[in-house]
Motif scaffolding. Structure first.
Motif, PDB file in Angstrom:
ATOM      1  N   HIS A 345      43.047  40.371  49.152  1.00  0.00           N
ATOM      2  CA  HIS A 345      42.015  40.777  48.194  1.00  0.00           C
ATOM      3  C   HIS A 345      41.697  39.621  47.260  1.00  0.00           C
ATOM      4  N   MET A 346      40.435  39.257  47.208  1.00  0.00           N
ATOM      5  CA  MET A 346      39.959  38.240  46.285  1.00  0.00           C
ATOM      6  C   MET A 346      39.368  38.985  45.086  1.00  0.00           C
ATOM      7  N   ILE A 347      40.152  39.114  44.035  1.00  0.00           N
ATOM      8  CA  ILE A 347      39.763  39.904  42.863  1.00  0.00           C
ATOM      9  C   ILE A 347      39.432  38.958  41.717  1.00  0.00           C
ATOM     10  N   LEU A 348      38.196  39.005  41.260  1.00  0.00           N
ATOM     11  CA  LEU A 348      37.731  38.171  40.160  1.00  0.00           C
ATOM     12  C   LEU A 348      37.142  39.082  39.084  1.00  0.00           C
ATOM     13  N   MET A 349      37.719  39.080  37.914  1.00  0.00           N
ATOM     14  CA  MET A 349      37.300  39.953  36.824  1.00  0.00           C
ATOM     15  C   MET A 349      37.008  39.118  35.588  1.00  0.00           C
ATOM     16  N   ASP A 350      35.732  38.988  35.248  1.00  0.00           N
ATOM     17  CA  ASP A 350      35.295  38.190  34.107  1.00  0.00           C
ATOM     18  C   ASP A 350      35.087  39.114  32.904  1.00  0.00           C
ATOM     19  N   SER A 351      36.108  39.204  32.076  1.00  0.00           N
ATOM     20  CA  SER A 351      36.021  40.086  30.910  1.00  0.00           C
ATOM     21  C   SER A 351      35.057  39.559  29.861  1.00  0.00           C
ATOM     22  N   ASP A 352      34.808  38.247  29.858  1.00  0.00           N
ATOM     23  CA  ASP A 352      33.896  37.669  28.871  1.00  0.00           C
ATOM     24  C   ASP A 352      32.477  38.193  29.044  1.00  0.00           C
ATOM     25  N   THR A 353      32.042  38.316  30.290  1.00  0.00           N
ATOM     26  CA  THR A 353      30.683  38.801  30.565  1.00  0.00           C
ATOM     27  C   THR A 353      30.679  40.240  31.071  1.00  0.00           C
ATOM     28  N   GLY A 354      31.874  40.821  31.272  1.00  0.00           N
ATOM     29  CA  GLY A 354      31.954  42.175  31.791  1.00  0.00           C
ATOM     30  C   GLY A 354      31.571  42.281  33.253  1.00  0.00           C
ATOM     31  N   THR A 355      31.811  41.198  34.020  1.00  0.00           N
ATOM     32  CA  THR A 355      31.384  41.163  35.421  1.00  0.00           C
ATOM     33  C   THR A 355      32.570  41.306  36.353  1.00  0.00           C
ATOM     34  N   ALA A 356      32.447  42.220  37.304  1.00  0.00           N
ATOM     35  CA  ALA A 356      33.492  42.441  38.299  1.00  0.00           C
ATOM     36  C   ALA A 356      33.039  41.923  39.656  1.00  0.00           C
ATOM     37  N   MET A 357      34.015  41.410  40.429  1.00  0.00           N
ATOM     38  CA  MET A 357      33.714  41.056  41.809  1.00  0.00           C
ATOM     39  C   MET A 357      35.009  41.055  42.610  1.00  0.00           C
ATOM     40  N   SER A 358      35.060  41.907  43.613  1.00  0.00           N
ATOM     41  CA  SER A 358      36.226  41.989  44.486  1.00  0.00           C
ATOM     42  C   SER A 358      35.773  42.017  45.931  1.00  0.00           C
ATOM     43  N   LEU A 359      36.557  41.364  46.774  1.00  0.00           N
ATOM     44  CA  LEU A 359      36.247  41.291  48.196  1.00  0.00           C
ATOM     45  C   LEU A 359      37.568  41.252  48.944  1.00  0.00           C
ATOM     46  N   GLY A 360      37.822  42.253  49.779  1.00  0.00           N
ATOM     47  CA  GLY A 360      39.101  42.275  50.478  1.00  0.00           C
ATOM     48  C   GLY A 360      39.014  42.971  51.810  1.00  0.00           C
ATOM     49  N   GLN A 361      39.835  42.512  52.750  1.00  0.00           N
ATOM     50  CA  GLN A 361      39.924  43.149  54.055  1.00  0.00           C
ATOM     51  C   GLN A 361      41.293  42.867  54.664  1.00  0.00           C
ATOM     52  N   THR A 362      41.582  43.579  55.757  1.00  0.00           N
ATOM     53  CA  THR A 362      42.896  43.533  56.381  1.00  0.00           C
ATOM     54  C   THR A 362      42.831  42.789  57.708  1.00  0.00           C
ATOM     55  N   TYR A 363      43.889  42.018  57.973  1.00  0.00           N
ATOM     56  CA  TYR A 363      43.955  41.179  59.171  1.00  0.00           C
ATOM     57  C   TYR A 363      45.198  41.504  59.994  1.00  0.00           C
ATOM     58  N   LEU A 364      45.096  41.235  61.272  1.00  0.00           N
ATOM     59  CA  LEU A 364      46.241  41.248  62.176  1.00  0.00           C
ATOM     60  C   LEU A 364      46.536  39.810  62.539  1.00  0.00           C
ATOM     61  N   THR A 365      47.734  39.336  62.219  1.00  0.00           N
ATOM     62  CA  THR A 365      48.063  37.948  62.534  1.00  0.00           C
ATOM     63  C   THR A 365      48.277  37.782  64.033  1.00  0.00           C
ATOM     64  N   ARG A 366      47.928  36.603  64.517  1.00  0.00           N
ATOM     65  CA  ARG A 366      48.035  36.281  65.940  1.00  0.00           C
ATOM     66  C   ARG A 366      48.722  34.927  66.099  1.00  0.00           C
ATOM     67  N   ASP A 367      48.830  34.456  67.341  1.00  0.00           N
ATOM     68  CA  ASP A 367      49.414  33.135  67.572  1.00  0.00           C
ATOM     69  C   ASP A 367      48.554  32.043  66.960  1.00  0.00           C
ATOM     70  N   GLY A 368      47.247  32.279  66.892  1.00  0.00           N
ATOM     71  CA  GLY A 368      46.340  31.339  66.254  1.00  0.00           C
ATOM     72  C   GLY A 368      45.696  31.963  65.034  1.00  0.00           C
ATOM     73  N   ALA A 369      44.353  31.992  65.038  1.00  0.00           N
ATOM     74  CA  ALA A 369      43.625  32.565  63.909  1.00  0.00           C
ATOM     75  C   ALA A 369      43.827  34.072  63.857  1.00  0.00           C
ATOM     76  N   PRO A 370      43.805  34.656  62.656  1.00  0.00           N
ATOM     77  CA  PRO A 370      44.012  36.101  62.538  1.00  0.00           C
ATOM     78  C   PRO A 370      42.785  36.878  63.003  1.00  0.00           C
ATOM     79  N   GLU A 371      42.993  38.133  63.307  1.00  0.00           N
ATOM     80  CA  GLU A 371      41.910  39.041  63.680  1.00  0.00           C
ATOM     81  C   GLU A 371      41.601  39.943  62.496  1.00  0.00           C
ATOM     82  N   CYS A 372      40.346  39.969  62.069  1.00  0.00           N
ATOM     83  CA  CYS A 372      39.951  40.893  61.021  1.00  0.00           C
ATOM     84  C   CYS A 372      39.831  42.286  61.631  1.00  0.00           C
ATOM     85  N   LEU A 373      40.456  43.268  61.014  1.00  0.00           N
ATOM     86  CA  LEU A 373      40.470  44.621  61.563  1.00  0.00           C
ATOM     87  C   LEU A 373      39.255  45.445  61.137  1.00  0.00           C
ATOM     88  N   SER A 374      38.458  44.928  60.221  1.00  0.00           N
ATOM     89  CA  SER A 374      37.273  45.640  59.746  1.00  0.00           C
ATOM     90  C   SER A 374      36.010  45.018  60.320  1.00  0.00           C
TER      91      SER A 374
END
Length: 385
Positions: A345-374
């Motif tokens: 989860h990339m959670i960024l909360m700017d209390s100075d301006t009252g701005t919220a922004m969150s971006l998150g998802q779940t992955y399955l790790t693999r031998d190489g690059a992970p697989e996004c499950l969403s």
């Protein structure tokens, strides 16, 4: 109700646990974590809020000591055949009854591993164990023995995880048409959780997070409901749960016209998530995941608005949290290996301006690059006012 997995699957888990017990020098384990009991035997209950313990010996014997209210729960949901009941009565000490059980199993003077770090172990229980078992056996902390095994998913578990992922996406898709000016948070929540239930899913390990306006900057559930305005922001963190396996996601939706801060923070969150994806390969650590996230955020001058952790493993979890071991924080040496399920989860909360922004998802790790499950898009979600 049938078991979640085949008996062969549970036997393989027990065999793996016994091997780890031997390596660690334990003659037996005292399990108090409900997720450990569920993973090992299928035993499913919320009775862990009271005293219960599952004794596992190094030669593979399993005995459950629980309350009478959970006897049939164990008989129907689990592989456990030896179920003992401690009696509810004034002044009862279930730990003394546990000691008697251990004596019956010839475990006096043995080396006992104990799961201390769990919501199923209260401070009072820990004190009673110290008082009544310290002179009976050699006690040591075995809190991470099962979580390390649970962190790597079997093929059968991954099937459950994929079903949970389908419910995660479906919940958001059910909520999306409802989001807009005049929308009630309660109706959005009802649509999301109802979709999970309709898909034969479960209650999650903790409440869905929903907050709008000022409360969009929160990353915990709080009581009280709000109606969305024509210009607003809505943060959602939720998880599809299937047979107790979780797949989580997180989004901040802008209602009306996004501000320049919304766009800047979203660009930062996207960059940080990409940096994390590139780092999520075997041989790297959960500490590396945090550093990748922090470096991407800090390079854009947004370091004051991030958190001190950016994700964690997911799996079978019970209330009060779906967070599992290990967590992505600075210098965490836990290694990334294939077949882990990891929510970032990339959670960024700017209390100075009252701005919220969150971006998150779940992955399955693999031998190489992970697989996004969403399959949900990562673009800034905007609903016109």
């Amino acid at each position: 109700m049938s078991l979640a997995f085949s008996r062969a699957e549970y036997s393989a888990r027990l065999e793996g646990l016994c091997a780890r017990m031997t390596d660690a020098g334990h003659d037996a384990l005292l399990l108090f974590a409900q997720e450990s009991m569920f993973w090992l035997t299928g035993y499913d209950t919320f009775g862990y809020c009271h005293f219960q313990s599952m004794v596992v010996t190094r030669d593979g014997r399993i005995v459950l000591l629980t309350r009478s209210a959970d006897q049939r729960q164990a008989e129907i949901t689990s592989t456990v055949s030896d179920i003992r009941i401690w009696e509810d009565r004034d002044g009862a000490s279930p730990v003394l009854q546990l000691r008697d059980l251990l004596f019956d199993l010839d475990l006096d003077s043995s080396r006992l591993g104990v799961e201390y770090d769990t919501h199923g172990m209260t401070g009072r229980i820990a004190m009673e164990i110290a008082a009544h078992l310290a002179d009976f056996a050699i006690l040591s902390d075995a809190s991470l023995l099962v979580p390390v095994l649970r962190a790597v998913k079997s093929p059968a578990e991954i099937e459950m995880v994929r079903k949970a992922a389908e419910l995660t996406d479906a919940a958001y898709e059910a909520a999306w048409p409802l989001i807009g000016p005049g929308a009630r948070e309660g109706e959005i929540l009802a649509a999301m959780q109802g979709t999970v239930f309709a898909g034969d899913g479960d209650y999650p390990g903790n409440e869905f997070v929903i907050g709008s306006g000022r409360e969009a900057l929160l990353c915990r559930y709080q009581t009280g409901r709000r109606t969305l305005g024509a210009q607003d922001q809505l943060t959602l963190e939720w998880a599809g749960a299937f047979r107790r396996y979780h797949v989580a996601a997180m989004r901040t939706v802008v209602v009306g016209e996004p501000t320049s801060r919304h766009r800047a923070l979203h660009e930062t969150a996207r960059a940080a998530l990409q940096a994390v994806e590139e780092t999520m390969v075997p041989g790297r650590t959960f500490g590396d995941l945090f550093c990748a996230h922090a470096a991407a955020v800090d390079a854009r001058g947004e370091g004051a608005h991030r958190l001190n952790a950016c994700g964690y493993s997911l799996g079978t979890r019970f209330s009060p949290s779906w967070m599992d071991w290990p967590m992505a924080y600075r210098d965490n040496p836990a290694e990334i290996v294939p077949d882990m399920v990891v929510f970032m989860h990339m959670i960024l909360m700017d209390s100075d301006t009252g701005t919220a922004m969150s971006l998150g998802q779940t992955y399955l790790t693999r031998d190489g690059a992970p697989e996004c499950l969403s399959k949900l898009p990562l673009d800034l979600p905007v609903k016109a006012g």
